[in-house]
Write a protein that holds these residues in place. Structure first.
Motif, PDB file in Angstrom:
ATOM      1  N   LEU A  14      46.068  82.048   5.914  1.00 47.19           N
ATOM      2  CA  LEU A  14      45.803  83.524   5.901  1.00 47.19           C
ATOM      3  C   LEU A  14      46.574  84.348   4.748  1.00 47.19           C
ATOM      4  N   ARG A  15      47.813  83.632   4.150  1.00 52.26           N
ATOM      5  CA  ARG A  15      48.468  84.411   3.260  1.00 52.26           C
ATOM      6  C   ARG A  15      47.644  84.549   1.829  1.00 52.26           C
ATOM      7  N   TYR A  16      46.671  83.780   1.696  1.00 49.36           N
ATOM      8  CA  TYR A  16      45.787  83.710   0.467  1.00 49.36           C
ATOM      9  C   TYR A  16      44.499  84.646   0.652  1.00 49.36           C
ATOM     10  N   LEU A  17      44.213  85.252   1.562  1.00 49.99           N
ATOM     11  CA  LEU A  17      42.770  85.596   1.948  1.00 49.99           C
ATOM     12  C   LEU A  17      42.778  87.063   1.988  1.00 49.99           C
ATOM     13  N   PRO A  18      41.732  87.599   1.323  1.00 54.14           N
ATOM     14  CA  PRO A  18      41.605  89.049   1.542  1.00 54.14           C
ATOM     15  C   PRO A  18      41.060  89.560   2.956  1.00 54.14           C
ATOM     16  N   ASN A  19      41.156  90.845   3.261  1.00 51.56           N
ATOM     17  CA  ASN A  19      41.108  91.247   4.629  1.00 51.56           C
ATOM     18  C   ASN A  19      39.857  90.913   5.261  1.00 51.56           C
ATOM     19  N   ASP A  20      38.638  90.838   4.721  1.00 52.23           N
ATOM     20  CA  ASP A  20      37.433  90.391   5.429  1.00 52.23           C
ATOM     21  C   ASP A  20      37.668  88.824   6.067  1.00 52.23           C
ATOM     22  N   LEU A  21      38.036  87.828   5.053  1.00 55.75           N
ATOM     23  CA  LEU A  21      38.236  86.676   5.119  1.00 55.75           C
ATOM     24  C   LEU A  21      39.343  86.347   6.224  1.00 55.75           C
ATOM     25  N   ARG A  22      40.398  87.071   6.354  1.00 53.74           N
ATOM     26  CA  ARG A  22      41.440  86.929   7.182  1.00 53.74           C
ATOM     27  C   ARG A  22      40.819  87.173   8.492  1.00 53.74           C
ATOM     28  N   LYS A  23      40.118  88.360   8.760  1.00 48.80           N
ATOM     29  CA  LYS A  23      39.620  88.690  10.097  1.00 48.80           C
ATOM     30  C   LYS A  23      38.733  87.416  10.839  1.00 48.80           C
ATOM     31  N   LYS A  24      38.008  86.951   9.860  1.00 54.54           N
ATOM     32  CA  LYS A  24      36.916  85.955  10.233  1.00 54.54           C
ATOM     33  C   LYS A  24      37.723  84.703  10.604  1.00 54.54           C
ATOM     34  N   VAL A  25      39.074  84.414   9.885  1.00 51.77           N
ATOM     35  CA  VAL A  25      39.503  83.175  10.108  1.00 51.77           C
ATOM     36  C   VAL A  25      40.434  83.302  11.530  1.00 51.77           C
ATOM     37  N   ILE A  26      41.003  84.553  11.548  1.00 51.60           N
ATOM     38  CA  ILE A  26      41.585  84.983  12.887  1.00 51.60           C
ATOM     39  C   ILE A  26      40.682  84.831  14.123  1.00 51.60           C
ATOM     40  N   GLY A  27      39.613  85.337  14.022  1.00 46.42           N
ATOM     41  CA  GLY A  27      38.730  85.184  15.079  1.00 46.42           C
ATOM     42  C   GLY A  27      38.336  83.854  15.380  1.00 46.42           C
ATOM     43  N   LEU A  28      37.993  82.893  14.380  1.00 46.50           N
ATOM     44  CA  LEU A  28      37.573  81.495  14.646  1.00 46.50           C
ATOM     45  C   LEU A  28      38.795  80.932  15.450  1.00 46.50           C
ATOM     46  N   ALA A  29      40.222  81.154  14.613  1.00 46.03           N
ATOM     47  CA  ALA A  29      41.040  80.532  15.480  1.00 46.03           C
ATOM     48  C   ALA A  29      41.361  81.290  16.788  1.00 46.03           C
ATOM     49  N   ALA A  30      41.108  82.371  17.309  1.00 44.42           N
ATOM     50  CA  ALA A  30      41.114  82.746  18.549  1.00 44.42           C
ATOM     51  C   ALA A  30      40.210  82.214  19.543  1.00 44.42           C
ATOM     52  N   ARG A  31      38.935  81.723  18.897  1.00 43.26           N
ATOM     53  CA  ARG A  31      38.044  81.090  19.949  1.00 43.26           C
ATOM     54  C   ARG A  31      38.206  79.382  19.824  1.00 43.26           C
ATOM     55  N   GLY A  32      39.370  79.005  19.147  1.00 44.65           N
ATOM     56  CA  GLY A  32      39.551  77.675  19.187  1.00 44.65           C
ATOM     57  C   GLY A  32      38.689  76.757  18.210  1.00 44.65           C
ATOM     58  N   ARG A  33      37.995  77.473  17.224  1.00 42.20           N
ATOM     59  CA  ARG A  33      37.023  76.612  16.468  1.00 42.20           C
ATOM     60  C   ARG A  33      37.753  76.424  15.027  1.00 42.20           C
ATOM     61  N   VAL A  34      38.859  75.760  15.253  1.00 40.57           N
ATOM     62  CA  VAL A  34      39.538  75.112  13.919  1.00 40.57           C
ATOM     63  C   VAL A  34      39.380  73.660  14.221  1.00 40.57           C
ATOM     64  N   THR A  35      39.352  72.963  12.939  1.00 37.70           N
ATOM     65  CA  THR A  35      39.561  71.691  13.103  1.00 37.70           C
ATOM     66  C   THR A  35      40.385  71.236  11.624  1.00 37.70           C
ATOM     67  N   ASN A  36      41.439  70.464  12.254  1.00 33.70           N
ATOM     68  CA  ASN A  36      42.199  69.610  11.178  1.00 33.70           C
ATOM     69  C   ASN A  36      41.818  68.176  11.148  1.00 33.70           C
ATOM     70  N   PRO A  37      41.394  67.442  10.081  1.00 34.06           N
ATOM     71  CA  PRO A  37      41.029  66.366  10.064  1.00 34.06           C
ATOM     72  C   PRO A  37      42.117  65.246  10.509  1.00 34.06           C
ATOM     73  N   LEU A  38      43.469  65.489  10.392  1.00 31.93           N
ATOM     74  CA  LEU A  38      44.432  64.531  10.651  1.00 31.93           C
ATOM     75  C   LEU A  38      44.916  64.694  12.008  1.00 31.93           C
ATOM     76  N   MET A  39      44.580  65.948  12.739  1.00 37.09           N
ATOM     77  CA  MET A  39      45.076  65.952  14.041  1.00 37.09           C
ATOM     78  C   MET A  39      43.983  65.679  15.216  1.00 37.09           C
ATOM     79  N   TYR A  40      44.136  64.571  15.580  1.00 36.85           N
ATOM     80  CA  TYR A  40      42.899  63.745  16.443  1.00 36.85           C
ATOM     81  C   TYR A  40      43.696  63.232  17.626  1.00 36.85           C
ATOM     82  N   VAL A  41      43.040  63.866  18.773  1.00 39.83           N
ATOM     83  CA  VAL A  41      44.033  63.472  20.015  1.00 39.83           C
ATOM     84  C   VAL A  41      43.469  62.078  20.459  1.00 39.83           C
ATOM     85  N   ARG A  42      42.701  61.433  19.835  1.00 43.89           N
ATOM     86  CA  ARG A  42      42.366  60.174  20.381  1.00 43.89           C
ATOM     87  C   ARG A  42      43.187  59.216  19.495  1.00 43.89           C
TER      88      ARG A  42
END
Length: 423
Positions: free
Chosen positions: A358-386
């Protein structure tokens, strides 16, 4: 220590030990519940202490003969089970293809032949092909590094500084070293370019450098596209992404670290036209950038494999390894698949903590990323619960902390105006 189960029907054999290798293994595990074998010299980092990866250390990994001997022994161990040999690094793809005659038929190698690979991955050839087909790409000049002594005196560039300078032959570039070496360089003047080319020349690099028009914009101007072509040369799948932030260490500069998945039908059609024109097979990964000067998305280069950020494709809702398995392991003709499947789902793929992105993004992309994170639509390839090994998760947490420190050191956030645009 994790081992491939005796009853596993096929084995993905992955060359490498980086996050891209782990991502591929995770994709195979998610789709087929299989353990992959990761072959590398040390087997440390992201692939260590994993329950989805068997680490196979090869002391002679950098020696072609030693690698063949190691892989041959693996083949003998697994009897007649299918072995699918893959990697996410260009120089290792080339090595696999060069060793194809010593590895097939025991290993299935889903890459094009060496001639076509070099034609498309050497950047001057790619630029010429784009020109031939009328596909948007940056203005390009090819610099023959072995001729540096004469070129520094005679070459006149029809480019405006600053310019981008990058190796035309990535695998050959991997084999050399010199002070200040980076994956991609920027030259702000002719003096800087001459100095860079002198250092590259003195390293013994035998190929060309690609000098290109520098398209305005930061990392969030970059785009990524991954396409799969079947054995007949028809493009069957495409996954587009809007890059938000790239890696900024010299060795990995330009590798996408955060991507919003999505769609761009026009870009997909251009890539399809190019790939089918040359008869490509398997995966191709394109680097692109949006040019605000004319509103076009320009093609930079083609990589002959699933990219180092390959898990963004899985995050988009379409597991890419399925095409490899169905066509190359199971022998399917893909007749049950759509003629061309394009991913459309929006998801944030990131190997970095979201607050850092978020530190690197303009306002429109910050809002989009925050919205995706709020809906749980974030994937980190190394964070695999299995894959819950405590030591592995300790590594992942330490990796995330180190990323914050690294970016603060090598790439501080850009200054922005009140409206969020770059200052």
């Amino acid at each position: 220590m994790t081992r491939v189960p005796d009853n596993q029907s096929f084995i993905p054999v992955l060359l490498g030990a980086d996050a891209a290798t782990y991502s591929l293994a995770r994709s195979f595990h998610e789709e087929y519940d299989v353990v992959s074998v990761a072959v590398s010299r040390l087997g440390a980092g992201p692939v260590a202490n994993s329950r989805i990866i068997e680490v196979s250390r090869c002391a002679d990994f950098d020696d072609p003969g030693g690698l063949v001997a190691h892989l041959t022994a693996l083949g003998e161990r697994f009897g007649d089970k299918p072995l699918l040999l893959l990697t996410s690094m260009d120089f290792l793809v080339r090595r696999i293809v060069q060793l194809r005659g010593q590895l097939e038929p025991r290993f299935t190698i889903p890459y094009v032949d060496l001639d076509l690979m070099e034609r498309l991955t050497q950047k001057e050839n790619f630029s010429e092909l784009c020109t031939e087909l009328g596909i948007a790409h940056p203005k390009t000049v090819v610099y023959d590094v072995p001729q540096h002594a004469s070129l520094r005196q005679t070459l006149e560039l029809d480019l405006t500084y600053p310019i981008i300078a990058k190796p035309g032959d990535t695998p050959a570039y991997h084999e050399v070293d010199f002070p200040g070496k980076q994956k991609v360089h920027t030259a702000a003047s002719r003096e800087e370019l001459d100095d860079l080319m002198q250092r590259v020349h003195d390293s013994g690099y035998p190929g060309t450098f690609i000098l290109q028009d520098m398209i305005p914009g930061l990392d969030d101007g970059m785009r990524i596209l991954t396409c799969y072509s079947d054995k007949s040369g028809t493009v069957r799948f495409a996954s587009f992404g809007h890059v938000l932030l790239e890696e900024h260490l010299p060795a990995t500069l330009g590798v996408p670290a955060a991507i919003i998945t999505g769609e761009n039908h026009q870009v997909v059609q251009e890539a399809k036209r190019l790939l089918e024109h040359v008869g490509w097979r398997g995966y191709a990964n394109f680097d692109l950038k949006y040019d605000p000067r004319d509103g076009t998305t320009k093609f930079f280069e083609l990589n002959p494999r699933l990219g180092r950020s390959n898990f963004y494709v899985t995050a988009s809702g379409h597991n890419p390894v399925r095409y490899y398995v169905e066509e190359y392991v199971e022998g399917s003709d893909l007749s049950d698949e759509p003629p061309l499947l394009e991913s459309t789902k929006e998801e944030l793929y990131t190997s970095l903590p979201v607050p850092l992105v978020l530190r690197y993004l303009p306002n429109d992309l910050r809002k989009k990323v925050i919205g995706l994170a709020a809906r749980g639509r974030v994937t980190n390839p190394l964070m695999y619960v299995r894959d819950p090994h405590p030591k592995r998760w300790a590594y992942v947490m330490a990796f995330s902390v180190n990323q914050v420190r690294k970016y603060a050191r090598v790439y501080p956030p850009p200054k922005r105006n009140a409206d969020g645009t770059a200052a």
